[in-house]
Design a protein around this motif. Structure first.
Motif, PDB file in Angstrom:
ATOM      1  N   PHE A  44      34.045  42.715  36.958  1.00 12.94           N
ATOM      2  CA  PHE A  44      34.725  42.102  38.100  1.00 12.94           C
ATOM      3  C   PHE A  44      35.845  41.142  37.695  1.00 12.94           C
ATOM      4  CE2 PHE A  44      30.837  42.745  41.056  1.00 12.94           C
ATOM      5  CZ  PHE A  44      31.179  44.082  41.183  1.00 12.94           C
ATOM      6  N   PRO A  45      35.651  40.276  36.683  1.00 12.65           N
ATOM      7  CA  PRO A  45      36.758  39.370  36.332  1.00 12.65           C
ATOM      8  C   PRO A  45      38.050  40.093  35.983  1.00 12.65           C
ATOM      9  CG  PRO A  45      34.716  38.619  35.326  1.00 12.65           C
ATOM     10  CD  PRO A  45      34.424  39.961  35.914  1.00 12.65           C
ATOM     11  N   VAL A  49      41.809  40.369  38.372  1.00 13.73           N
ATOM     12  CA  VAL A  49      43.161  40.104  37.878  1.00 13.73           C
ATOM     13  C   VAL A  49      44.171  41.033  38.544  1.00 13.73           C
ATOM     14  CG1 VAL A  49      44.627  40.177  35.817  1.00 13.73           C
ATOM     15  CG2 VAL A  49      42.345  39.179  35.691  1.00 13.73           C
ATOM     16  N   TRP A  50      43.756  42.239  38.876  1.00  8.64           N
ATOM     17  CA  TRP A  50      44.629  43.186  39.566  1.00  8.64           C
ATOM     18  C   TRP A  50      44.503  43.086  41.082  1.00  8.64           C
ATOM     19  CZ3 TRP A  50      48.153  45.708  36.764  1.00  8.64           C
ATOM     20  CH2 TRP A  50      47.929  45.846  35.399  1.00  8.64           C
ATOM     21  N   ALA A  51      43.291  42.858  41.574  1.00 13.11           N
ATOM     22  CA  ALA A  51      43.064  42.876  43.018  1.00 13.11           C
ATOM     23  C   ALA A  51      43.672  41.670  43.726  1.00 13.11           C
ATOM     24  CB  ALA A  51      41.561  42.945  43.306  1.00 13.11           C
ATOM     25  N   LEU A  52      43.572  40.505  43.120  1.00 12.31           N
ATOM     26  CA  LEU A  52      44.069  39.292  43.774  1.00 12.31           C
ATOM     27  C   LEU A  52      45.589  39.304  43.961  1.00 12.31           C
ATOM     28  CD1 LEU A  52      43.060  36.673  45.001  1.00 12.31           C
ATOM     29  CD2 LEU A  52      43.348  35.575  42.770  1.00 12.31           C
ATOM     30  N   MET A 289      40.189  46.319  43.975  1.00 11.98           N
ATOM     31  CA  MET A 289      39.036  45.849  43.201  1.00 11.98           C
ATOM     32  C   MET A 289      38.098  47.004  42.861  1.00 11.98           C
ATOM     33  SD  MET A 289      37.446  42.909  42.223  1.00 11.98           S
ATOM     34  CE  MET A 289      35.781  42.320  41.886  1.00 11.98           C
ATOM     35  N   SER A 290      37.861  47.879  43.815  1.00 13.23           N
ATOM     36  CA  SER A 290      36.931  48.991  43.608  1.00 13.23           C
ATOM     37  C   SER A 290      37.445  49.970  42.574  1.00 13.23           C
ATOM     38  CB  SER A 290      36.677  49.704  44.941  1.00 13.23           C
ATOM     39  OG  SER A 290      36.140  48.827  45.905  1.00 13.23           O
ATOM     40  N   ASN A 295      37.205  52.007  36.937  1.00  8.26           N
ATOM     41  CA  ASN A 295      37.957  52.382  35.745  1.00  8.26           C
ATOM     42  C   ASN A 295      37.497  51.584  34.519  1.00  8.26           C
ATOM     43  OD1 ASN A 295      40.383  53.683  34.385  1.00  8.26           O
ATOM     44  ND2 ASN A 295      40.892  51.515  34.149  1.00  8.26           N
ATOM     45  N   TYR A 296      37.271  50.278  34.683  1.00  7.28           N
ATOM     46  CA  TYR A 296      36.837  49.455  33.560  1.00  7.28           C
ATOM     47  C   TYR A 296      35.409  49.790  33.133  1.00  7.28           C
ATOM     48  CZ  TYR A 296      40.958  46.453  33.615  1.00  7.28           C
ATOM     49  OH  TYR A 296      42.244  45.973  33.512  1.00  7.28           O
TER      50      TYR A 296
END
Length: 299
Positions: A44-45, A49-52, A289-290, A295-296
């Motif tokens: 999630f962290p 970084v991309w979602a926010l 976020m999803s 992917n990560y």
């Protein structure tokens, strides 16, 4: 006693201190919910970084579109843009989920192969211990054989795990090998495949013990030990392919570029299609976020 030998931390690879990529153990708890809020090992962290930024951009563009309608009308975005995004998102979702499934399959296959490897080598070791000559005059030779075999099997498994491990710290425990020939140990450490060298030492030890009657067993039964040792090294090579052959570069590259395009398009389409700025930010945050989290997980 073989059960109370000195254990050492031994490594044949240069390594640096750092966080190890070890498997994360967790307890789901009674309701299987609280563990989901753990940060250790979470993707999630990185996904935030991309979602926010995507959510912030979506809100800003939504405010701009509402404040200056001429800009929105000039761009010409609307329901058509949302439909195009839906098709693009379907393809991207398929690729991301496919990559995640492949990653889980490789992870499970690697664990299965290592357990099979351990079982094969343990059966070979236990069989050799059972085959030892019970004659009183052979007690000293049998004890020396057992000690050397235990150390070599420990060394064999240690070198095997080091070959497939992705951890930065590859110092694993093994039974004391300080009494081994230093020149031989140096040769093994410099060999291209130290595990195969150690396996060859074990096979030679078995052959010498059989010639000296240190182990007393019929040749057809003893051949089973060699088969188990060979099966173990085959399982190791199958496990090594998982670390040696990553996901094909074109697939990983395509998914990454599509995620970047999706990151840009999501903010724009949510800003143009949703009536409220808050919901535009929330929806773009959840979608981005999803996708990046999945992917990560695969990476």
């Amino acid at each position: 006693s073989l059960c109370h030998q000195k254990r050492l931390r031994y490594s044949f690879f240069d390594n640096e201190e750092g966080d190890a990529a070890a498997m994360i153990e967790y307890e789901p708890g009674r309701w299987s919910i609280l563990f989901a809020f753990s940060i250790r090992g979470s993707v999630f962290p990185k996904a935030i970084v991309w979602a926010l930024p995507c959510a912030v951009n979506s809100v800003v563009m939504h405010v701009i579109f509402k404040a200056w309608p001429d800009i929105f009308d000039g761009i010409g975005a609307g329901d058509v843009g949302a439909s195009v995004l839906a098709g693009f998102t379907f393809v991207l979702g398929f690729l991301v989920v496919f990559r995640s499934q492949q990653a889980y399959s490789r992870w499970w296959e690697g664990g299965t192969l290592l357990q099979q490897l351990r079982g094969e080598w343990f059966n070979a070791f236990s069989s050799l211990m059972a085959f030892c000559n019970q004659a009183p005059e052979k007690e000293h030779e049998v004890l020396a054989f057992q000690h050397k075999l235990a150390r070599l099997c420990s060394l064999l498994y240690c070198t095997a795990i080091q070959q497939v491990s992705t951890m930065e710290d590859k110092n694993y425990e093994l039974i004391d090998v300080s009494e081994f020939n230093p020149e031989a140990m140096k040769y093994m450490m410099q060999a291209n495949d130290s595990c195969e060298v150690c396996l060859q030492w074990i096979q030679r030890l078995i052959g010498e013990a059989n010639d000296m009657q240190t182990i007393k067993v019929a040749p057809p039964i003893l051949s089973r030990v060699y088969n188990q040792l060979g099966n173990g090294i085959v399982n190791l090579n199958n496990a090594r392919k998982i670390t040696d052959f990553p996901i094909p570069f074109p697939l990983a590259q395509m998914i990454t570029f599509m995620l970047l395009f999706h990151w840009i398009i999501t903010a724009f389409v949510c800003a143009a299609s949703v009536d409220k700025a808050v919901w535009a930010g929330i929806l773009s945050f959840i979608v981005t976020m999803s996708f990046w989290s999945i992917n990560y997980i695969a990476v």
